[in-house]
Design a protein around this motif. Structure first.
Motif, PDB file in Angstrom:
ATOM      1  N   ILE A 125      25.246  -5.442 -16.262  1.00 53.16           N
ATOM      2  CA  ILE A 125      26.360  -5.599 -15.311  1.00 53.16           C
ATOM      3  C   ILE A 125      26.367  -4.487 -14.268  1.00 53.16           C
ATOM      4  O   ILE A 125      26.798  -4.683 -13.138  1.00 53.16           O
ATOM      5  CB  ILE A 125      27.707  -5.688 -16.069  1.00 53.16           C
ATOM      6  N   TYR A 126      25.837  -3.295 -14.609  1.00 51.30           N
ATOM      7  CA  TYR A 126      25.773  -2.206 -13.638  1.00 51.30           C
ATOM      8  C   TYR A 126      24.765  -2.493 -12.525  1.00 51.30           C
ATOM      9  O   TYR A 126      24.844  -1.918 -11.444  1.00 51.30           O
ATOM     10  CB  TYR A 126      25.404  -0.887 -14.331  1.00 51.30           C
ATOM     11  N   ARG A 127      23.795  -3.376 -12.804  1.00 51.41           N
ATOM     12  CA  ARG A 127      22.767  -3.693 -11.804  1.00 51.41           C
ATOM     13  C   ARG A 127      23.186  -4.847 -10.894  1.00 51.41           C
ATOM     14  O   ARG A 127      22.359  -5.340 -10.119  1.00 51.41           O
ATOM     15  CB  ARG A 127      21.447  -4.092 -12.494  1.00 51.41           C
ATOM     16  N   SER A 128      24.431  -5.277 -10.973  1.00 52.48           N
ATOM     17  CA  SER A 128      24.842  -6.491 -10.256  1.00 52.48           C
ATOM     18  C   SER A 128      24.682  -6.377  -8.737  1.00 52.48           C
ATOM     19  O   SER A 128      24.449  -7.381  -8.063  1.00 52.48           O
ATOM     20  CB  SER A 128      26.292  -6.853 -10.603  1.00 52.48           C
ATOM     21  N   VAL A 129      24.805  -5.173  -8.185  1.00 51.14           N
ATOM     22  CA  VAL A 129      24.666  -4.999  -6.729  1.00 51.14           C
ATOM     23  C   VAL A 129      23.198  -4.938  -6.324  1.00 51.14           C
ATOM     24  O   VAL A 129      22.824  -5.385  -5.235  1.00 51.14           O
ATOM     25  CB  VAL A 129      25.414  -3.730  -6.260  1.00 51.14           C
ATOM     26  N   ILE A 130      22.360  -4.382  -7.225  1.00 52.80           N
ATOM     27  CA  ILE A 130      20.923  -4.281  -6.934  1.00 52.80           C
ATOM     28  C   ILE A 130      20.120  -4.858  -8.107  1.00 52.80           C
ATOM     29  O   ILE A 130      19.504  -4.119  -8.869  1.00 52.80           O
ATOM     30  CB  ILE A 130      20.509  -2.817  -6.647  1.00 52.80           C
ATOM     31  N   PRO A 131      20.145  -6.168  -8.276  1.00 51.39           N
ATOM     32  CA  PRO A 131      19.430  -6.776  -9.407  1.00 51.39           C
ATOM     33  C   PRO A 131      17.921  -6.587  -9.291  1.00 51.39           C
ATOM     34  O   PRO A 131      17.366  -6.581  -8.187  1.00 51.39           O
ATOM     35  CB  PRO A 131      19.804  -8.261  -9.297  1.00 51.39           C
ATOM     36  N   ASN A 132      17.268  -6.436 -10.456  1.00 50.69           N
ATOM     37  CA  ASN A 132      15.810  -6.308 -10.440  1.00 50.69           C
ATOM     38  C   ASN A 132      15.156  -7.695 -10.408  1.00 50.69           C
ATOM     39  O   ASN A 132      15.842  -8.727 -10.381  1.00 50.69           O
ATOM     40  CB  ASN A 132      15.318  -5.471 -11.627  1.00 50.69           C
TER      41      ASN A 132
END
Length: 657
Positions: A120-127
């Motif tokens: 959920i922390y990667r939601s702005v910059i998904p891999n």
């Protein structure tokens, strides 16, 4: 003469073909499910039972929000691809790619839940893998929605997604900054604002528990009892047939929450009775579908959209039930009056009922089926949540079923009920997941506020025009998509305009909810009237017009609680005196409207009397004292006019056919 009597007494029998044709409309609403046997059917049963048990545990146990929503979507996708065929020609067998899609449905959720905190922390910059699985999930939801509800809903979702991409290229006021695939996938897949937002939250908590409870009632024989109870309670009068349909549709509709299913279930029993009483095919179909549509209005279930009202507004579901109480009574009051006026207008006949059991005896033997209906409201009144209320009502339904041997939920019936609860939620859950994408686009782009500003500009700040425009928009959207989806789409783009003009948020949401229900009686998606016409052999479009006749007066009601502040009394809000007075005038106003629409009051109306009744009805449903006095005055004039006018009071039985 003898030939005519023979025809009148001839039993009307619903053929297997007619019943199958009617059931197609249930499939259209809930999806054309496969008819599987053998090991695959056993496997699907095991998965569906597991789904129901997990959600029943979640009602009393502790499962993290994101985990429960993810598991819910996983089960829905997995079962949807196995239960619903990709094309009609594959209805009796599962194709290899169905298994692939079902397994992908598991994979996208497992990937999300493995390390949700980091995810959920990667939601702005998904891999890269986030984007891959996110795109796959969106495509899976679109395919599941296509299989369960058809292409139109898929087209609507794709339209909203396209809007999110092309914002910078649109003219004012539609323009917005535009979003790339990273931002859209992150928002839809990796937060609780898109696919896993409010609609899926409601589906995974409220809706599935109510479908399980409804399945427990069905397999314990409650549906049959409700019909038998209605027959016993309403028999012995010329209007018995119509009254029976009205009462039975209310009792059946509450637990089912499905307009089409209620129409077909009741119609299979009631159409021969209505034919004997003198109803024509189209009139009977209209009455059956009008009663069935009431299922979506009737407490304690009210249809899936009602649970969304509670969640969007952050209020108790009990509050929604309370707000719906008077409008529901007004709806059935309208149908009841139409039935009474029909009896006078076309001269329906009294018919013989099965008197194996008296009303008292039937209630003594099977009245325990009412227990859970009462319990669900009582438990909420005590202070428990709706989730706990429906859980314990399900437990009560299971326990009381053993009072009689023929209703007992034995292990075999219990498995069928648990399976039915999960299978029954698939269509609505797929719609909720797809609607989550729509809500995600609206929140991401600010479309709701833009659309509201356009409505307000066209309405010139007029409350009445804003409400009318909203009704038209909801109606048009409802022509293409199911009630739940129609409510979700319209409430996020239209309700803000109503609220900006001072209409309470709960009244705005209830207005959208009621007009979303119009999709059930509006071609080309008038599923309930079309299903009724299939049963009776009537003309689908004429049947739809009769359904309009029975329901039209009641659909004035949403205007009552929006165009004037005092009107919220209909929703049991505001000062007690306003509630009482508004409710009384509403009931009288609906009676006047019914008389005007039916063209019959104390006797057949003249043109001027009919106009006066319609004007009186509209005046009385508008919550202002001046209009109330005008309405009462016009009704008094009509009564005096009809009392002084002789003749034209005899019914013409030949008109029934």
């Amino acid at each position: 003469m003898e030939e005519e009597k023979r025809k009148e007494n001839q039993e009307v029998v619903i053929s297997e073909e007619a019943l199958k044709e009617a059931e197609k409309y249930i499939e259209e609403e809930e999806g054309p499910s496969r008819r599987l046997t053998g090991r695959m059917d056993t496997f699907i049963t095991i998965v569906a039972v597991a789904m129901s048990l997990i959600h029943l545990y979640a009602a009393i146990g502790i499962i993290m929000t994101q985990v429960l929503r993810g598991i819910h979507v996983m089960f829905v996708l997995f079962l949807s691809f196995l239960v619903f065929p990709s094309f009609k020609r594959f209805k009796n067998r599962i194709i290899w790619y169905d298994f692939v899609l079902a397994l992908l449905g598991i994979a996208v959720i497992v990937y999300m839940l493995i390390d949700f905190d980091q995810f959920i922390y990667r939601s702005v910059i998904p891999n890269f893998w986030d984007k891959c699985f996110g795109i796959v999930l969106i495509l899976l939801i679109l395919e599941a929605t296509r299989r369960t509800t058809g292409l139109i809903m898929v087209g609507v979702v794709l339209g909203f997604l396209t809007y999110a991409f092309i914002g910078p290229y649109l003219p004012n006021p539609w323009t917005h900054r535009g979003y790339d695939i990273d931002r859209i996938v992150g928002h839809m897949y990796m937060t609780l604002e898109g696919i896993f937002g409010v609609p899926i939250d409601v589906s995974s908590t409220f809706i599935i528990l109510f479908t399980i409870w409804g399945a427990f009632l069905e397999f314990s024989g409650a549906g049959k009892f409700f019909i038998d109870f209605s027959f016993a309670a309403m028999g012995g009068k010329p209007t018995s047939a119509g009254r029976t349909v009205t009462l039975a549709s209310f009792l059946l509709g509450g637990p089912s929450g499905s307009g089409v299913a209620t129409t077909v279930t009741l119609g299979a029993v009631a159409w021969p009775m209505l034919a004997k009483a003198g109803y024509g095919k189209d009139a009977a179909g209209g009455l059956l579908s009008a009663g069935g549509i009431g299922a979506i209005l009737s407490p304690p279930v009210l249809g899936a959209a009602a649970f969304l009202i509670a969640e969007f507004l952050k209020i108790s579901y009990l509050d929604v039930i309370i707000m719906a109480s008077i409008p529901t009574c007004l709806y059935y009051w309208s149908i009841f009056l139409m039935v009474e006026l029909d009896a006078k207008k076309i001269g329906v006949k009294e018919i013989a009922f099965d008197k194996t059991y008296s009303l008292g005896r039937l209630t003594y033997l099977y009245g325990f089926h009412f227990t859970s209906l009462i319990a669900i409201v009582v438990i909420m009144l005590i202070g428990f949540t709706p989730i706990m209320a429906v859980f314990w009502s399900t437990v009560i339904t299971f326990a009381v079923s053993f009072i009689r041997k023929d209703t007992a939920l034995t292990p075999k019936k219990l498995v069928k009920a648990l399976r039915g609860g999960s299978i029954g939620v698939l269509s609505v859950a797929s719609t909720c997941a797809a609607a989550g994408i729509i809500v995600g686009v609206v929140t991401l782009t600010g479309l709701g506020l833009k659309f509201s500003s356009i409505i307000l500009a066209y309405a010139g700040g007029s409350v009445l025009l804003t409400v009318i425009y909203t009704a038209i928009i909801v109606w048009i959207v409802g022509l293409a998509v199911p009630v739940t989806a129609s409510y979700i789409i319209c409430v996020v783009i239209c309700a803000p305009a109503m609220i900006q003009l001072g209409i309470p948020d709960f009244a705005a949401h209830m207005f959208v909810f009621y007009y979303a229900i119009l999709s059930e009686v509006s071609p080309p998606t008038a599923l309930s009237p079309f299903a009724a016409a299939a049963l009776t052999g009537g003309n689908p479009y004429k049947t739809t017009m009769y359904a309009w006749k029975y329901t039209l007066p009641a659909f004035i009601v949403p205007f009552m609680f929006t165009v004037d502040p005092k009107g919220i009394g209909i929703l049991l809000k505001g000062p007690v005196l306003d509630v009482i007075w508004t409710t009384i005038t509403a009931f009288i106003g609906i009676a006047a409207l019914a008389g005007g629409v039916e063209n019959w009051f104390l006797k057949k109306t003249t043109f001027y009397e009919r106009i006066m009744l319609i004007v009186a009805g509209l005046a009385l449903v508008y919550p202002e004292p001046l209009y109330d006095f005008i309405g009462f005055g016009l009704i008094a004039i009509v009564i005096v006019s009809q009392k002084l006018r002789k003749g034209e009071g005899q019914p013409s039985f030949t008109g029934a056919r």
